[in-house]
Design a protein around this motif. Structure first.
Motif, PDB file in Angstrom:
ATOM      1  N   LYS A   1       0.835  -1.206   0.000  1.00 46.38           N
ATOM      2  CA  LYS A   1       0.000   0.000   0.000  1.00 46.38           C
ATOM      3  C   LYS A   1       0.869   1.255   0.000  1.00 46.38           C
ATOM      4  O   LYS A   1       0.538   2.252  -0.666  1.00 46.38           O
ATOM      5  N   ALA A   2       1.991   1.225   0.732  1.00 47.24           N
ATOM      6  CA  ALA A   2       2.894   2.379   0.754  1.00 47.24           C
ATOM      7  C   ALA A   2       3.487   2.634  -0.630  1.00 47.24           C
ATOM      8  O   ALA A   2       3.645   3.796  -1.047  1.00 47.24           O
ATOM      9  N   ILE A   3       3.822   1.572  -1.342  1.00 55.29           N
ATOM     10  CA  ILE A   3       4.314   1.717  -2.717  1.00 55.29           C
ATOM     11  C   ILE A   3       3.239   2.349  -3.592  1.00 55.29           C
ATOM     12  O   ILE A   3       3.497   3.301  -4.349  1.00 55.29           O
ATOM     13  N   ASN A   4       2.016   1.840  -3.492  1.00 56.37           N
ATOM     14  CA  ASN A   4       0.920   2.360  -4.314  1.00 56.37           C
ATOM     15  C   ASN A   4       0.569   3.805  -3.977  1.00 56.37           C
ATOM     16  O   ASN A   4       0.087   4.548  -4.845  1.00 56.37           O
ATOM     17  N   ASN A   5       0.796   4.220  -2.734  1.00 58.70           N
ATOM     18  CA  ASN A   5       0.506   5.602  -2.351  1.00 58.70           C
ATOM     19  C   ASN A   5       1.418   6.592  -3.064  1.00 58.70           C
ATOM     20  O   ASN A   5       1.047   7.754  -3.277  1.00 58.70           O
ATOM     21  N   ILE A   6       2.618   6.145  -3.417  1.00 62.17           N
ATOM     22  CA  ILE A   6       3.555   7.013  -4.137  1.00 62.17           C
ATOM     23  C   ILE A   6       3.278   6.986  -5.633  1.00 62.17           C
ATOM     24  O   ILE A   6       3.199   8.028  -6.293  1.00 62.17           O
ATOM     25  N   ALA A   7       3.128   5.787  -6.165  1.00 64.34           N
ATOM     26  CA  ALA A   7       2.814   5.616  -7.591  1.00 64.34           C
ATOM     27  C   ALA A   7       2.106   4.278  -7.737  1.00 64.34           C
ATOM     28  O   ALA A   7       2.714   3.235  -7.480  1.00 64.34           O
ATOM     29  N   PRO A   8       0.827   4.277  -8.104  1.00 60.75           N
ATOM     30  CA  PRO A   8       0.077   3.022  -8.197  1.00 60.75           C
ATOM     31  C   PRO A   8       0.770   2.003  -9.098  1.00 60.75           C
ATOM     32  O   PRO A   8       1.089   2.289 -10.250  1.00 60.75           O
ATOM     33  N   LYS A   9       1.018   0.827  -8.539  1.00 63.37           N
ATOM     34  CA  LYS A   9       1.745  -0.211  -9.268  1.00 63.37           C
ATOM     35  C   LYS A   9       1.051  -1.559  -9.216  1.00 63.37           C
ATOM     36  O   LYS A   9       1.115  -2.332 -10.166  1.00 63.37           O
ATOM     37  N   TRP A  10       0.400  -1.856  -8.086  1.00 67.53           N
ATOM     38  CA  TRP A  10      -0.156  -3.188  -7.881  1.00 67.53           C
ATOM     39  C   TRP A  10      -1.653  -3.122  -7.597  1.00 67.53           C
ATOM     40  O   TRP A  10      -2.109  -2.268  -6.841  1.00 67.53           O
ATOM     41  N   ILE A  11      -2.395  -4.060  -8.167  1.00 66.73           N
ATOM     42  CA  ILE A  11      -3.764  -4.338  -7.746  1.00 66.73           C
ATOM     43  C   ILE A  11      -3.692  -5.592  -6.878  1.00 66.73           C
ATOM     44  O   ILE A  11      -3.438  -6.690  -7.385  1.00 66.73           O
ATOM     45  N   VAL A  12      -3.856  -5.426  -5.583  1.00 68.27           N
ATOM     46  CA  VAL A  12      -3.736  -6.564  -4.670  1.00 68.27           C
ATOM     47  C   VAL A  12      -5.056  -7.327  -4.668  1.00 68.27           C
ATOM     48  O   VAL A  12      -6.084  -6.823  -4.205  1.00 68.27           O
ATOM     49  N   LYS A  13      -5.028  -8.549  -5.178  1.00 61.80           N
ATOM     50  CA  LYS A  13      -6.242  -9.365  -5.227  1.00 61.80           C
ATOM     51  C   LYS A  13      -6.575  -9.954  -3.861  1.00 61.80           C
ATOM     52  O   LYS A  13      -7.737 -10.137  -3.521  1.00 61.80           O
ATOM     53  N   GLY A  14      -5.543 -10.283  -3.083  1.00 67.12           N
ATOM     54  CA  GLY A  14      -5.751 -10.888  -1.779  1.00 67.12           C
ATOM     55  C   GLY A  14      -4.646 -11.878  -1.472  1.00 67.12           C
ATOM     56  O   GLY A  14      -3.549 -11.803  -2.033  1.00 67.12           O
ATOM     57  N   PHE A  15      -4.949 -12.804  -0.583  1.00 62.16           N
ATOM     58  CA  PHE A  15      -3.980 -13.788  -0.109  1.00 62.16           C
ATOM     59  C   PHE A  15      -4.354 -15.188  -0.593  1.00 62.16           C
ATOM     60  O   PHE A  15      -5.529 -15.481  -0.833  1.00 62.16           O
ATOM     61  N   ILE A  16      -3.358 -16.060  -0.686  1.00 61.95           N
ATOM     62  CA  ILE A  16      -3.630 -17.493  -0.705  1.00 61.95           C
ATOM     63  C   ILE A  16      -2.941 -18.093   0.513  1.00 61.95           C
ATOM     64  O   ILE A  16      -1.824 -17.709   0.876  1.00 61.95           O
ATOM     65  N   ASN A  17      -3.636 -19.024   1.161  1.00 60.85           N
ATOM     66  CA  ASN A  17      -3.181 -19.534   2.453  1.00 60.85           C
ATOM     67  C   ASN A  17      -3.877 -20.862   2.708  1.00 60.85           C
ATOM     68  O   ASN A  17      -5.064 -21.005   2.421  1.00 60.85           O
ATOM     69  N   ASP A  18      -3.156 -21.831   3.236  1.00 60.87           N
ATOM     70  CA  ASP A  18      -3.744 -23.158   3.406  1.00 60.87           C
ATOM     71  C   ASP A  18      -4.636 -23.286   4.632  1.00 60.87           C
ATOM     72  O   ASP A  18      -5.337 -24.287   4.782  1.00 60.87           O
ATOM     73  N   ILE A  19      -4.616 -22.309   5.529  1.00 66.74           N
ATOM     74  CA  ILE A  19      -5.546 -22.293   6.671  1.00 66.74           C
ATOM     75  C   ILE A  19      -6.573 -21.197   6.394  1.00 66.74           C
ATOM     76  O   ILE A  19      -6.243 -20.007   6.436  1.00 66.74           O
ATOM     77  N   PRO A  20      -7.814 -21.546   6.094  1.00 65.49           N
ATOM     78  CA  PRO A  20      -8.765 -20.565   5.559  1.00 65.49           C
ATOM     79  C   PRO A  20      -9.203 -19.479   6.530  1.00 65.49           C
ATOM     80  O   PRO A  20      -9.615 -18.402   6.101  1.00 65.49           O
ATOM     81  N   ASN A  21      -9.127 -19.720   7.838  1.00 58.36           N
ATOM     82  CA  ASN A  21      -9.636 -18.736   8.803  1.00 58.36           C
ATOM     83  C   ASN A  21      -8.530 -17.898   9.439  1.00 58.36           C
ATOM     84  O   ASN A  21      -8.734 -17.264  10.474  1.00 58.36           O
ATOM     85  N   THR A  22      -7.352 -17.855   8.833  1.00 52.67           N
ATOM     86  CA  THR A  22      -6.203 -17.163   9.420  1.00 52.67           C
ATOM     87  C   THR A  22      -6.472 -15.683   9.674  1.00 52.67           C
ATOM     88  O   THR A  22      -5.973 -15.111  10.649  1.00 52.67           O
ATOM     89  N   LEU A  23      -7.261 -15.045   8.820  1.00 54.76           N
ATOM     90  CA  LEU A  23      -7.499 -13.604   8.943  1.00 54.76           C
ATOM     91  C   LEU A  23      -8.740 -13.260   9.761  1.00 54.76           C
ATOM     92  O   LEU A  23      -9.037 -12.072   9.947  1.00 54.76           O
ATOM     93  N   ASP A  24      -9.434 -14.247  10.268  1.00 53.89           N
ATOM     94  CA  ASP A  24     -10.676 -13.983  10.999  1.00 53.89           C
ATOM     95  C   ASP A  24     -10.424 -13.071  12.198  1.00 53.89           C
ATOM     96  O   ASP A  24      -9.518 -13.299  13.008  1.00 53.89           O
ATOM     97  N   GLY A  25     -11.219 -12.020  12.306  1.00 53.61           N
ATOM     98  CA  GLY A  25     -11.168 -11.120  13.448  1.00 53.61           C
ATOM     99  C   GLY A  25     -10.021 -10.134  13.459  1.00 53.61           C
ATOM    100  O   GLY A  25      -9.851  -9.401  14.438  1.00 53.61           O
ATOM    101  N   LEU A  26      -9.234 -10.073  12.386  1.00 54.33           N
ATOM    102  CA  LEU A  26      -8.057  -9.202  12.365  1.00 54.33           C
ATOM    103  C   LEU A  26      -8.295  -7.888  11.620  1.00 54.33           C
ATOM    104  O   LEU A  26      -7.412  -7.033  11.592  1.00 54.33           O
TER     105      LEU A  26
END
Length: 212
Positions: A21-46
């Motif tokens: 996000k800091a890189i994109n704030n200076i000059a947009p470069k990436w469209i972040v689609k999301g994460f891939i991760n083998d434990i599906p609930n890793t981001l729950d509540g964060l």
């Protein structure tokens, strides 16, 4: 802009999202689609702004996707990268805007550099090296898949092998040779060469032998 997928949704992955996000704030470069991760609930509540799209194991890279591997454990990092590359995945280098890369360095694929990380001059950095907020001194070599945690000092002419993990705030004095698959504990001061597959810690760093 390229579509970017973060491999691994643990703490390192969530931190890496902030640096992208800091890189994109200076000059947009990436469209972040999301994460891939083998434990599906890793981001729950964060409260993370991006979601887990699927598993690493089953993900099939698309032609327009680029990946960054946010896994700190060197052996696991190599395993995951090897799997995805066998399916045709391409990996990006992510370098925070405040990081410094000097002249005459050789930089491999998949480099990650955190805020205020430094690679000075005439260094050779292998593939899929992760450098948190640490400094790599002149004429040093860092092997493939190694991870340098926050606050480390890698002094000049150091030679670090493949799949080495350097814990937070460790110091390696000049001209030391750290062989492959070494784990250096947090806060250690490495004053001697370290043989492959060793686990060392302390000041000065010594072989760690767990009690039975």
């Amino acid at each position: 802009m390229k579509e970017l997928i973060i491999v691994g949704a643990g703490g390192l992955g969530r931190e890496l999202l902030q640096w992208i996000k800091a890189i994109n704030n200076i000059a947009p470069k990436w469209i972040v689609k999301g994460f891939i991760n083998d434990i599906p609930n890793t981001l729950d509540g964060l409260g993370c702004t991006h979601k887990i799209l699927g598993t690493i194991t089953n993900w099939q890279p698309a032609p327009n996707e680029v990946f960054v591997c946010a896994i700190g454990n060197p052996k696991e990092k190599e395993k995951v990268v090897t799997l995805l590359k066998s399916k045709g995945a391409r990996f990006a280098n992510i370098i925070h805007p405040t990081a410094i890369v000097g002249e005459n360095n050789q930089i491999g694929e998949g480099l990650i550099m955190y805020p205020f990380a430094r690679i000075t001059v005439n260094c050779t950095i292998g593939k899929f090296v992760t450098v948190l907020s640490s400094g790599i001194g002149h004429d040093s070599t860092i092997g493939d898949y190694s991870t340098i945690s926050s606050g480390c000092v890698i002094a000049g002419y150091s030679k670090i092998g493949k799949r080495v993990y350097v814990g937070s705030n460790a110091t390696i004095i000049p001209k030391r040779n750290i062989e492959d698959d070494v784990n250096i504990g947090a806060g250690s001061v490495v004053m001697t060469n370290i043989k492959k597959e060793s686990k060392v810690m302390g000041n000065p760093a010594r072989q760690f032998l767990p009690k039975n």
